[in-house]
Design an enzyme around this catalytic site. Structure first.
Site, PDB file in Angstrom:
ATOM      1  N   GLU A 114       0.834  -1.221   0.000  1.00  0.00           N
ATOM      2  CA  GLU A 114       0.000   0.000   0.000  1.00  0.00           C
ATOM      3  C   GLU A 114       0.862   1.262   0.000  1.00  0.00           C
ATOM      4  OE1 GLU A 114      -2.213  -1.694   3.444  1.00  0.00           O
ATOM      5  OE2 GLU A 114      -3.963  -0.873   2.423  1.00  0.00           O
ATOM      6  N   GLU A 134      -3.440  -9.637   4.001  1.00  0.00           N
ATOM      7  CA  GLU A 134      -4.242  -9.348   5.195  1.00  0.00           C
ATOM      8  C   GLU A 134      -5.304 -10.396   5.495  1.00  0.00           C
ATOM      9  OE1 GLU A 134      -3.378  -7.116   2.909  1.00  0.00           O
ATOM     10  OE2 GLU A 134      -2.679  -5.293   3.889  1.00  0.00           O
TER      11      GLU A 134
HETATM   12  N1  COA Z   1       5.020  -7.307  11.595  1.00  0.00           N
HETATM   13  C1  COA Z   1       5.836  -7.549  12.635  1.00  0.00           C
HETATM   14  N2  COA Z   1       6.977  -8.239  12.517  1.00  0.00           N
HETATM   15  C2  COA Z   1       7.294  -8.707  11.304  1.00  0.00           C
HETATM   16  C3  COA Z   1       6.477  -8.502  10.175  1.00  0.00           C
HETATM   17  C4  COA Z   1       5.292  -7.747  10.360  1.00  0.00           C
HETATM   18  N3  COA Z   1       4.480  -7.456   9.341  1.00  0.00           N
HETATM   19  N4  COA Z   1       7.053  -9.101   9.111  1.00  0.00           N
HETATM   20  C5  COA Z   1       8.181  -9.663   9.551  1.00  0.00           C
HETATM   21  N5  COA Z   1       8.329  -9.427  10.881  1.00  0.00           N
HETATM   22  C6  COA Z   1       9.427  -9.860  11.759  1.00  0.00           C
HETATM   23  C7  COA Z   1       9.301 -11.343  12.122  1.00  0.00           C
HETATM   24  O1  COA Z   1       8.400 -11.508  13.189  1.00  0.00           O
HETATM   25  C8  COA Z   1      10.737 -11.643  12.496  1.00  0.00           C
HETATM   26  O2  COA Z   1      10.997 -11.095  13.770  1.00  0.00           O
HETATM   27  P1  COA Z   1      11.832 -11.985  14.874  1.00  0.00           P
HETATM   28  O3  COA Z   1      13.182 -12.177  14.221  1.00  0.00           O
HETATM   29  O4  COA Z   1      11.880 -11.074  16.067  1.00  0.00           O
HETATM   30  O5  COA Z   1      11.074 -13.235  15.069  1.00  0.00           O
HETATM   31  C9  COA Z   1      11.544 -10.795  11.508  1.00  0.00           C
HETATM   32  O6  COA Z   1      10.648  -9.778  11.066  1.00  0.00           O
HETATM   33  C10 COA Z   1      12.005 -11.570  10.287  1.00  0.00           C
HETATM   34  O7  COA Z   1      10.877 -12.173   9.682  1.00  0.00           O
HETATM   35  P2  COA Z   1      10.764 -13.736   9.361  1.00  0.00           P
HETATM   36  O8  COA Z   1       9.310 -14.082   9.279  1.00  0.00           O
HETATM   37  O9  COA Z   1      11.609 -14.510  10.287  1.00  0.00           O
HETATM   38  O10 COA Z   1      11.421 -13.777   7.905  1.00  0.00           O
HETATM   39  P3  COA Z   1      11.142 -14.850   6.759  1.00  0.00           P
HETATM   40  O11 COA Z   1      12.177 -14.596   5.720  1.00  0.00           O
HETATM   41  O12 COA Z   1      11.018 -16.212   7.311  1.00  0.00           O
HETATM   42  O13 COA Z   1       9.687 -14.470   6.162  1.00  0.00           O
HETATM   43  C11 COA Z   1       7.973 -12.933   5.360  1.00  0.00           C
HETATM   44  C12 COA Z   1       9.497 -13.222   5.503  1.00  0.00           C
HETATM   45  C13 COA Z   1       7.844 -11.529   4.810  1.00  0.00           C
HETATM   46  C14 COA Z   1       7.352 -13.932   4.376  1.00  0.00           C
HETATM   47  C15 COA Z   1       7.300 -13.057   6.743  1.00  0.00           C
HETATM   48  O14 COA Z   1       8.034 -12.278   7.685  1.00  0.00           O
HETATM   49  C16 COA Z   1       5.870 -12.589   6.781  1.00  0.00           C
HETATM   50  O15 COA Z   1       4.976 -13.280   6.314  1.00  0.00           O
HETATM   51  N6  COA Z   1       5.619 -11.379   7.364  1.00  0.00           N
HETATM   52  C17 COA Z   1       4.291 -10.852   7.546  1.00  0.00           C
HETATM   53  C18 COA Z   1       3.734 -10.333   6.256  1.00  0.00           C
HETATM   54  C19 COA Z   1       2.314  -9.815   6.440  1.00  0.00           C
HETATM   55  O16 COA Z   1       1.399 -10.557   6.728  1.00  0.00           O
HETATM   56  N7  COA Z   1       2.165  -8.501   6.265  1.00  0.00           N
HETATM   57  C20 COA Z   1       0.883  -7.859   6.355  1.00  0.00           C
HETATM   58  C21 COA Z   1       0.621  -7.356   7.716  1.00  0.00           C
HETATM   59  S1  COA Z   1      -0.954  -6.575   7.797  1.00  0.00           S
END
Ligand code: COA
Length: 260
Positions: A114, A134
């Protein structure tokens, strides 16, 4: 300005704003949103800045969404307020009156997608991934995504991204018009900078009027949009830049715009 979650580098005419929480994949927490609001409010009135590049720190993420930690306590009332407040920040970027180029250097998910949508031009690195995940959290995009995505790539494709929550890669984002250009990661900032310098070399009155007119397509009928176009065209014709631009063409030289 004392910033905790952003880097702000104003240089000659082009400022770079970097969301800087790489350990959280640059997820937007309340502080990052407040700082984005403060920085863009300052940029809006800073006559030394003509163009902005917005990017994320590190090589993995532009912005991996809003900070999910901060979502958990929301209810109907606070959720509505959370969404409206975020929309205000993204509207500020869209209506900045100066071009904002998103240099998308990795994940642009949820609020990250966004945020890129609120920018005027999107350049992605080859490793970029876009998505509106989402629904996987039981919510919908709340920072303008349901509206801007459909307007940019069409209702059918936006519906698919928002209903499935699936990610798409940079090549697919280019194919469907979600981004303007895809380059190798090492070329991302240089490409964004040369685009920014190109835009900064134009007469800024014309740039401002063009942003306003094209932004208007989000809400106006063709006829109202054309009325606005005609008055903004008139504003341009009243400027010194217009005289300089046309004279320079006829004299076969480069224009020297003064943004007046
Ligand atoms: N909010 C809060 N923390 C987030 C985040 C978010 N949207 N996206 C990533 N992080 C944090 C993870 O919790 C992790 O923190 P930690 O090391 O303290 O546990 C860190 O960032 C690294 O992320 P991680 O998930 O371990 O990396 P990955 O390479 O395995 O996966 C993604 C990457 C982007 C696929 C995954 O982080 C993800 O799905 N994030 C959320 C995406 C999402 O739903 N966004 C919309 C929110 S409304």
């Amino acid at each position: 300005m004392n910033l905790q979650t952003l880097l702000f580098e104003p240089r000659e005419k082009v400022a770079t704003v970097t969301i800087n929480r790489p350990d959280k994949l640059n997820a937007l927490n309340a502080q990052a949103k407040a700082e984005l609001r403060d920085v863009f409010t300052q940029i809006k009135t800073d006559s030394n800045i003509d163009v902005v590049i917005l990017t994320g720190a590190g090589e993995k993420a532009f912005v991996a969404g809003t900070d999910i930690q901060e979502l958990t306590a929301l209810n109907a009332e606070s959720g509505k307020e959370f969404s409206s407040k975020g929309q205000e920040v993204f509207d500020l970027i869209e209506n900045l009156g100066k071009p904002v180029i998103a240099a998308v250097n990795g994940y642009a998910l949820g609020g990250g997608c966004e945020l890129a949508l609120a920018c005027h031009i999107r350049i992605a690195s080859e490793n970029a991934k876009f998505g509106q995940p989402e629904v996987n959290l039981g919510i919908i995009p709340g920072y303008g995504g349901t509206q801007r995505l459909a307007r940019l790539i069409g209702r059918g494709r936006a519906m698919e991204m928002i209903l499935t929550g699936n990610q798409i890669d940079a090549a697919e984002a280019l194919r469907i018009g979600l981004v303007n250009k895809v380059v190798p990661l090492t070329e991302l900032l240089p490409t964004a900078l040369s685009m920014a310098q190109l835009l900064a070399s134009k007469g800024q009155i014309a740039i401002r009027m063009a942003l306003k007119a094209v932004n208007m397509t989000q809400e106006a009928t063709l006829s109202d949009g054309q009325k606005l176009e005609a008055s903004l065209f008139g504003v341009c014709c009243d400027s010194e830049d217009f005289k300089e631009g046309t004279t320079a063409f006829l004299e076969k030289r480069k224009p020297a715009f003064k943004n007046k």
